[in-house]
Design an enzyme around this catalytic site. Sequence first.
Site: not given
Length: 367
Positions: A103, A125, A132, A136, A139, A351
């Site tokens: 993205e 961004c 990732c 988290c 997220c 995100c």
Amino acid sequence: MSSITTSSPNLAASVSPLLGQSLAELTDWVQQQGQPAYRGKQLHEWLYQKGARSLSEISVFPKQWRAELAEVQIGRSTIHHRAPAPDGTVKFLLQLSDGQIIETVGIPSYSSHPAPHTLSRLTVCVSSQVGCPMACDFCATGKGGFLRNLATHEIVDQVLTVQEDFQQRVSNIVFMGMGEPLLNTDNVLAAVRCLNQDVGIGQRLITLSTVGIPGHIRRLAEHQLQVTLAVSLHASNQKLREQLIPSARRYPLETLLNECREYVQITGRRVTFEYILLAGLNDCPEHAIELANHLRGFQSHVNLIPYNPIQEVDYKRPDSRRIQSFVDALKAHHIAVSVRRSRGLQADAACGQLRASAISQDVPSGV
């Protein structure tokens, strides 16, 4: 960054993607191909200013040489999906050469001068990894797992893609997309150099966001960059931070803050602390006071981010009253604070959200 080599008789196989290379490296490469040095400047201009996607587009090159270079890759992605929002924000899914999807987001800012709805700033961004590894809890990217780091050209390409789509020069860059930038430090720093020196974006207009990796903030400080460091705290104490950010177990809050203080001492630049507000969890005035106590005497700024909900978890976005109470509590303790205005809420704003949706629903390529 390693220079381009052409030792193999198969030119395309032996050349790394050209995007991300400096003027000196591009000049060295064209000379290795038996071309005059000025071709390097031409190549540099077509890559970074004209946005060439293939060497066959570079009309100033001799036709025969262009034919010989047909298989040499510049390193551009293709737009897999484009999701515009009513506020002008556009989220892109970009397909990389190995088929992976990432993205990136174009975020325009408009002013009324010199004319109404004039585009005054264009922020990109960018992502630094495919997925990732930080996981988290709030997220969407973290829920999808981690696949690999992005190469330098794959980071730079995101900025050029948004620039082309908006037909407007990019003014600001935030490394706040998919991934943890400081787990891909070499490629991220190479991309910052390229975006600054080749694309022409000032370092002070580039922000690197990190959840905090032991020792890496100190390493970043040693490069003496003029970029803005944004550290994702999201909690006012260690116990709550571990609940939201699993990696925090290996990086106590006080140790992270001490490394941030070192960063300020070494660079002379303040640190921005990002804090996602989750309704009923970390958005009480007591949390604000606890956060203020950590940051007293710190050359810093707190950026509050009201949560953008995702389907995988039931965290909620706090209402405006609770947000303002948090702001007031920080200001009462003399902490510099701002609230990030959410953009693109109608386009899977969080995100990783659009990518996850695309993968699960097989969103078709194209606009």
